[in-house]
Design an enzyme around this catalytic site. Structure first.
Site, PDB file in Angstrom:
ATOM      1  CB  SER A 151      -1.274   7.101  -1.457  1.00 58.45           C
ATOM      2  OG  SER A 151      -1.597   5.606  -1.279  1.00 58.45           O
ATOM      3  NE  ARG A 173       0.313  -4.538   2.488  1.00 54.46           N
ATOM      4  CZ  ARG A 173      -0.986  -5.429   3.218  1.00 54.46           C
ATOM      5  NH1 ARG A 173      -2.063  -5.226   2.270  1.00 54.46           N
ATOM      6  NH2 ARG A 173      -0.564  -6.040   3.962  1.00 54.46           N
ATOM      7  CG  HIS A 222       1.377  -3.704   7.057  1.00 56.97           C
ATOM      8  ND1 HIS A 222       1.320  -2.745   5.949  1.00 56.97           N
ATOM      9  CD2 HIS A 222       0.098  -3.826   7.490  1.00 56.97           C
ATOM     10  CE1 HIS A 222      -0.052  -2.287   5.820  1.00 56.97           C
ATOM     11  NE2 HIS A 222      -0.815  -2.687   6.860  1.00 56.97           N
ATOM     12  CB  ALA A 248       5.202   2.047   0.202  1.00 57.67           C
TER      13      ALA A 248
END
Ligand SMILES: [Zn+2]
Length: 256
Positions: free
Chosen positions: A201, A42, A126, A30
Site C-alpha cells: 500500500s 506490522r 526489513h 506484505a
C-alpha cells in the site's frame, strides 16, 4: 463489466510497460504473501495478532525490556511463516526474473518466499526471519537450530556463547533499515526505467519512498495492489486485483 474492462486496459498498459522496459525492478510488500497465509506483521490485528499492538511489542525496546511479550508475539508469526509456501504471485515474479524481465526484487517482506519460489536476486529491506542474532557477540544462528526448543518447547532462543537472548534478524520498530540493502535498493530505483510494485500500500516509510525516488529519476511505475495507494495517480498502470491472480496474468502474457 466496467470493472473488467478497466482491469483489461490496465493489464494491457502494464504489459506494454514491462515489454518496453530495459531495466526493471520489482518492489514487493506484505500483500504478495497474504495469499500464502501470512498477514502483515506490522499492521495485522486479526487472528493470532489481535492480542497485540505491533507498535508496542515489535520494537527493539520491547525485545530488550519485555522479552516475554516480544517472543510471545513473534512465536506464532515465526511458526506461520516457516510453514508457508510461495503462491502464484511469487512464482510468476520468479519466472519474470528468470526470463530477464525483472532484474532485482526489492522486498519489505521477511518471509523468504521469493527465494523459496526460486528468485535469485532479492534485496530484503526489513531483514528475514530465518536468522537469529546475538547483539553482544555479533554472531548469527539459523532459526532452524531453534525450531524445536523455541517454537515447540517454548524456550526462548539464547546465544550458546554468552547466554543473551537472540534477536531475529528482522527490522523492528526503532531500528534502522540495513544500510547495504537500502543503498543498493536506492541505487537500483534511481537507475531503472520501470518499477513493478506488487502487494504494497506504499505506506510503510522509509521503504515506500523508494518507488517515489525512482519516479523522480524517470522510472515508470506499474502498481499491482488490491487497495488504492498514494502513488496510483502517477503510475502508468494500476491493477486493483488479488496479486495472486494479476501477476500470473501479467507474467503469462509477457512470457508466452
Ligand atoms: Zn552471544
Amino acid at each position: 463489466m466496467r470493472f473488467k474492462e478497466e482491469a483489461r486496459h490496465s493489464l494491457e498498459r502494464a504489459k506494454e510497460c514491462l515489454r518496453s522496459a530495459s531495466r526493471c525492478v520489482a518492489f514487493t510488500g506484505a500483500g504478495i504473501s497474504v495469499p500464502s497465509g501470512i498477514p502483515d506483521f506490522r499492521s495485522a490485528k486479526t487472528g493470532l495478532w489481535a492480542r497485540f499492538d505491533p507498535m508496542e511489542v515489535a520494537s527493539l525496546s520491547a525485545f530488550r525490556e519485555q522479552p516475554e511479550a516480544f517472543f510471545n508475539w513473534l512465536e506464532p508469526l515465526a511458526v506461520n511463516i516457516l510453514k508457508a509456501a510461495p503462491n502464484p504471485a511469487h512464482n510468476a515474479l520468479a519466472d519474470l526474473q528468470k526470463a530477464g524481465r525483472v532484474q532485482t526484487i526489492i522486498t519489505q517482506n521477511i518471509d523468504r518466499l521469493h527465494q523459496k519460489a526460486g528468485a535469485q536476486d532479492v534485496i530484503e529491506l526489513h531483514g528475514n526471519i530465518e536468522l537469529l542474532l546475538c547483539l553482544k557477540c555479533r554472531c548469527d544462528f539459523p532459526l532452524e537450530q531453534y525450531q524445536t526448543s523455541w517454537l515447540e518447547k517454548h524456550i526462548f532462543p539464547r546465544c550458546p556463547h554468552c547466554g543473551s537472548l537472540l534477536k531475529p534478524d528482522i527490522v523492528l520498530f526503532e531500528e534502522m533499515l540495513p544500510a547495504d540493502a537500502w543503498n543498493q535498493a536506492e541505487y537500483l530505483c534511481r537507475n531503472v526505467d520501470l518499477i513493478l510494485i506488487v502487494g504494497t500500500s506504499l505506506e510503510v516509510m522509509p521503504a515506500a519512498s523508494l518507488p517515489m525516488e525512482g519516479y523522480n529519476h524517470g522510472a515508470k511505475l506499474v502498481i499491482l495492489n488490491r487497495s488504492p495507494t498514494p502513488m496510483d495517480q502517477i503510475a502508468q498502470a494500476v491493477i486493483s486485483m488479488d496479486v495472486a491472480e494479476s501477476l500470473p496474468l501479467l507474467a503469462g502474457a509477457i512470457l508466452s
